[in-house]
Design an enzyme around this catalytic site. Structure first.
Site, PDB file in Angstrom:
ATOM      1  N   ASP A  81       0.833  -1.194   0.000  1.00  0.00           N
ATOM      2  CA  ASP A  81       0.000   0.000   0.000  1.00  0.00           C
ATOM      3  C   ASP A  81       0.873   1.251   0.000  1.00  0.00           C
ATOM      4  O   ASP A  81       0.744   2.132   0.847  1.00  0.00           O
ATOM      5  CB  ASP A  81      -0.931  -0.013   1.217  1.00  0.00           C
ATOM      6  CG  ASP A  81      -1.807  -1.261   1.263  1.00  0.00           C
ATOM      7  OD1 ASP A  81      -3.015  -1.150   1.036  1.00  0.00           O
ATOM      8  OD2 ASP A  81      -1.265  -2.366   1.481  1.00  0.00           O
ATOM      9  N   ASP A 108      -1.401  -2.578  -4.068  1.00  0.00           N
ATOM     10  CA  ASP A 108      -1.771  -1.162  -3.961  1.00  0.00           C
ATOM     11  C   ASP A 108      -0.548  -0.295  -4.224  1.00  0.00           C
ATOM     12  O   ASP A 108       0.200   0.077  -3.311  1.00  0.00           O
ATOM     13  CB  ASP A 108      -2.412  -0.845  -2.611  1.00  0.00           C
ATOM     14  CG  ASP A 108      -3.837  -1.366  -2.521  1.00  0.00           C
ATOM     15  OD1 ASP A 108      -4.322  -1.955  -3.507  1.00  0.00           O
ATOM     16  OD2 ASP A 108      -4.464  -1.198  -1.459  1.00  0.00           O
ATOM     17  N   TYR A 111      -2.388   4.206  -6.331  1.00  0.00           N
ATOM     18  CA  TYR A 111      -3.697   4.769  -5.993  1.00  0.00           C
ATOM     19  C   TYR A 111      -4.235   5.706  -7.064  1.00  0.00           C
ATOM     20  O   TYR A 111      -4.869   6.720  -6.767  1.00  0.00           O
ATOM     21  CB  TYR A 111      -3.646   5.470  -4.637  1.00  0.00           C
ATOM     22  CG  TYR A 111      -3.465   4.508  -3.479  1.00  0.00           C
ATOM     23  CD1 TYR A 111      -4.546   4.035  -2.762  1.00  0.00           C
ATOM     24  CD2 TYR A 111      -2.199   4.048  -3.141  1.00  0.00           C
ATOM     25  CE1 TYR A 111      -4.377   3.140  -1.707  1.00  0.00           C
ATOM     26  CE2 TYR A 111      -2.019   3.152  -2.090  1.00  0.00           C
ATOM     27  CZ  TYR A 111      -3.112   2.709  -1.387  1.00  0.00           C
ATOM     28  OH  TYR A 111      -2.942   1.819  -0.357  1.00  0.00           O
ATOM     29  N   ASN A 164      -6.322  -4.289  -4.596  1.00  0.00           N
ATOM     30  CA  ASN A 164      -7.645  -3.840  -5.033  1.00  0.00           C
ATOM     31  C   ASN A 164      -7.582  -2.495  -5.759  1.00  0.00           C
ATOM     32  O   ASN A 164      -8.426  -2.215  -6.628  1.00  0.00           O
ATOM     33  CB  ASN A 164      -8.587  -3.742  -3.835  1.00  0.00           C
ATOM     34  CG  ASN A 164      -8.083  -2.803  -2.754  1.00  0.00           C
ATOM     35  OD1 ASN A 164      -7.006  -3.028  -2.201  1.00  0.00           O
ATOM     36  ND2 ASN A 164      -8.840  -1.767  -2.442  1.00  0.00           N
ATOM     37  N   HIS A 246      -2.660  -9.905  -1.335  1.00  0.00           N
ATOM     38  CA  HIS A 246      -2.953  -8.571  -0.799  1.00  0.00           C
ATOM     39  C   HIS A 246      -3.864  -8.570   0.430  1.00  0.00           C
ATOM     40  O   HIS A 246      -3.448  -8.081   1.490  1.00  0.00           O
ATOM     41  CB  HIS A 246      -3.540  -7.694  -1.904  1.00  0.00           C
ATOM     42  CG  HIS A 246      -3.738  -6.265  -1.507  1.00  0.00           C
ATOM     43  ND1 HIS A 246      -2.707  -5.444  -1.072  1.00  0.00           N
ATOM     44  CD2 HIS A 246      -4.866  -5.483  -1.454  1.00  0.00           C
ATOM     45  CE1 HIS A 246      -3.172  -4.246  -0.782  1.00  0.00           C
ATOM     46  NE2 HIS A 246      -4.482  -4.241  -0.995  1.00  0.00           N
ATOM     47  N   HIS A 256     -11.348  -3.808   6.868  1.00  0.00           N
ATOM     48  CA  HIS A 256     -11.192  -5.057   6.096  1.00  0.00           C
ATOM     49  C   HIS A 256     -11.237  -6.306   6.965  1.00  0.00           C
ATOM     50  O   HIS A 256     -10.734  -7.363   6.566  1.00  0.00           O
ATOM     51  CB  HIS A 256      -9.903  -5.025   5.277  1.00  0.00           C
ATOM     52  CG  HIS A 256      -9.771  -3.821   4.395  1.00  0.00           C
ATOM     53  ND1 HIS A 256     -10.702  -3.519   3.422  1.00  0.00           N
ATOM     54  CD2 HIS A 256      -8.814  -2.848   4.347  1.00  0.00           C
ATOM     55  CE1 HIS A 256     -10.327  -2.409   2.807  1.00  0.00           C
ATOM     56  NE2 HIS A 256      -9.204  -1.977   3.352  1.00  0.00           N
ATOM     57  N   HIS A 283      -3.101  -4.267   2.422  1.00  0.00           N
ATOM     58  CA  HIS A 283      -4.531  -3.912   2.421  1.00  0.00           C
ATOM     59  C   HIS A 283      -4.956  -3.120   3.655  1.00  0.00           C
ATOM     60  O   HIS A 283      -5.551  -2.045   3.523  1.00  0.00           O
ATOM     61  CB  HIS A 283      -5.368  -5.171   2.279  1.00  0.00           C
ATOM     62  CG  HIS A 283      -6.754  -4.941   1.761  1.00  0.00           C
ATOM     63  ND1 HIS A 283      -7.054  -3.977   0.813  1.00  0.00           N
ATOM     64  CD2 HIS A 283      -7.934  -5.556   2.043  1.00  0.00           C
ATOM     65  CE1 HIS A 283      -8.345  -4.026   0.536  1.00  0.00           C
ATOM     66  NE2 HIS A 283      -8.894  -4.967   1.269  1.00  0.00           N
ATOM     67  N   VAL A 284      -4.688  -3.630   4.840  1.00  0.00           N
ATOM     68  CA  VAL A 284      -5.002  -2.899   6.069  1.00  0.00           C
ATOM     69  C   VAL A 284      -3.866  -1.917   6.330  1.00  0.00           C
ATOM     70  O   VAL A 284      -2.702  -2.303   6.406  1.00  0.00           O
ATOM     71  CB  VAL A 284      -5.160  -3.858   7.263  1.00  0.00           C
ATOM     72  CG1 VAL A 284      -5.391  -3.071   8.553  1.00  0.00           C
ATOM     73  CG2 VAL A 284      -6.308  -4.829   7.007  1.00  0.00           C
ATOM     74  N   HIS A 285      -4.192  -0.637   6.490  1.00  0.00           N
ATOM     75  CA  HIS A 285      -3.176   0.408   6.589  1.00  0.00           C
ATOM     76  C   HIS A 285      -2.625   0.519   8.010  1.00  0.00           C
ATOM     77  O   HIS A 285      -2.802   1.525   8.717  1.00  0.00           O
ATOM     78  CB  HIS A 285      -3.741   1.737   6.111  1.00  0.00           C
ATOM     79  CG  HIS A 285      -4.116   1.724   4.666  1.00  0.00           C
ATOM     80  ND1 HIS A 285      -4.922   2.680   4.081  1.00  0.00           N
ATOM     81  CD2 HIS A 285      -3.799   0.855   3.664  1.00  0.00           C
ATOM     82  CE1 HIS A 285      -5.083   2.412   2.795  1.00  0.00           C
ATOM     83  NE2 HIS A 285      -4.408   1.294   2.530  1.00  0.00           N
TER      84      HIS A 285
END
Length: 447
Positions: A81, A108, A111, A164, A246, A256, A283-285
């Site tokens: 990400d 990711d 963006y 995603n 991801h 998520h 995925h999870v920030h």
């Protein structure tokens, strides 16, 4: 320069079937495959067309060490990400200071899909642009990101994982056009029919890259490929088995939470049976490290899950935990909107039995923190690897989290055995079983 290699060139389009949206055609993208390279060797190169005196500067890279239980890359950088923000810059500065031999970006990338086609961006696309006829993207962000990363990835190999934010829908339901066009993937070399899942070796490590946004059920091509790939791994040559995709299966953050449960239900048994040692997700920030876990239960033979979705992003950081009072999400809201399906039911055993969320930090969650950063994996030998997570706010040589991950091949044999009961069930369902590619959790745990 002693050798010359040629490849293929392509362009891609991002098209929108609505008036007022700006279509995009990429510049020319060149792909060249280099063959005959020696392991653990330094090569200098330049790119371009010498016939018109259009050549790049001279760059260099070092190949991976030979596949062997005694040979490993010194440092593997893992991040997810990433985006193209001030925090992204700090992450890359910290990462570069560690002098990695290989980079794994777990989805990711830039963006671009948080922007309209005119370049207007937002931290929350659905909040700011809810009236757009379809989800737009601003493709020049990919070009900006490439220029930003060039000083690093022109020298250090990088392997990509679909996220995603790379879906990027366009006309005729086409997706992942930029991601598939801008990067190269060894999917054909690893027997895969898709760029979304593939495998490769880096010294004594076998990496398996899975597609969290490609069909993954038992009857699908990805699952069948995964069976064959895992069965082909020789742990005497590549003792370490690392998987990455991801969306995380094990996260305690509200963001998520249990979103990829259908993927976990479909594939977790297979990864466990073949003795995957480490799993990387994004995925999870935020950052989170798990204990060894299988089916939400602590298991000494399960993988260690490392979520590193804290690279920089363009959205907000994940702060709230699903186990915090009032933060447990409604189960029906959790499935991934792109893949669909619903598999996340209430727990039936353990401390959270009867509930959808835990009421405290789950047992499988060993450490979690909301900070930007990246990770470094240093495999020392056949059984020991040092994992270090570094926060951007710290000095370059300081660890925010550090642990030795230890393989126990005698306790957790990697070669699965046939499960007679499972074979009979498969036969009744009319689905062929891949010989000795299955094993029970009981066999693994009791060995």
């Amino acid at each position: 320069m002693l050798h010359r290699a040629s490849g293929k060139s392509l362009i891609y389009n991002q098209l929108y079937p609505f008036k007022g949206l700006k279509n995009y055609t990429s510049g020319i993208i060149h792909h060249v495959r280099l063959t005959g390279l020696e392991p653990h060797s330094l090569y200098y190169y330049r790119c371009g067309d010498p016939s018109i005196r259009a050549m790049s500067d001279i760059y260099y890279f070092k190949t991976m060490p030979v596949s062997s239980p005694k040979s490993y890359p010194s440092r593997i950088a893992v991040l997810g990400d990433l985006g193209l923000t001030y925090n992204s810059t700090s992450t890359i500065e910290h990462l570069t200071s560690n002098k990695p031999n290989l980079i794994l970006l777990v989805g990711d990338v830039c963006y671009a899909n948080l922007y309209l086609t005119n370049g207007t961006g937002s931290d929350c696309y659905s909040c700011s642009f809810s009236d757009t006829p379809m989800h737009e993207t601003y493709q020049p962000r990919w070009d900006y990101w490439g220029r930003f990363m060039q000083p690093l990835i022109s020298k250090v190999p990088i392997m990509m994982v679909q996220g995603n934010h790379e879906i990027e829908e366009q006309a005729q339901n086409r997706t992942f056009a930029s991601y598939s066009s801008r990067f190269a993937f060894p999917h054909k070399e690893s027997g895969s029919s898709s760029q979304f899942y593939y495998s490769f070796n880096a010294g004594g490590i076998h990496f398996v890259v899975l597609g969290g946004y490609a069909a993954y059920n038992r009857s699908d091509a990805q699952y069948k490929w995964l069976q064959k790939d895992l069965a082909s791994v020789n742990r005497n040559v590549t003792p370490w088995l690392v998987a990455t995709w991801h969306p995380p299966w094990y996260t305690s953050y509200r963001s998520h939470y249990r979103e990829a449960e259908c993927m976990r239900v479909a594939m977790e048994d297979l990864l466990y049976q073949y003795g995957v040692d480490i799993v990387f997700n994004g995925h999870v920030h935020a950052y989170e490290r798990s204990n060894r876990v299988y089916n939400y239960t602590l298991d000494p033979c399960g993988p260690v899950y490392l979520a590193v979705g804290d690279g920089g992003n363009r959205e907000k950081m994940a702060i709230n935990h699903a186990d915090d009072p009032g933060n447990c999400p409604e189960p029906s809201s959790t499935p991934d909107t792109f893949m669909g399906g619903f598999c996340a039911f209430n727990f039936t055993s353990g401390p959270a039995a009867g509930n959808f969320c835990w009421d405290r930090q789950p047992e499988y969650s060993a450490y979690r923190e909301t900070s930007f950063g990246h990770g470094i994996l240093e495999v020392k030998n056949e059984t020991h690897a040092l994992w270090t997570w570094q926060r951007n706010q710290d000095m370059y040589n300081k660890a925010g989290d550090q642990i030795y991950i230890v393989r126990q091949p005698e306790r957790c044999p990697a070669e699965p055995k046939v499960i007679v009961q499972l074979w009979e069930t498969e036969k009744l369902n009319g689905i062929p079983l891949g010989g000795d590619q299955s094993n029970s959790a009981e066999n693994r745990s009791d060995s």
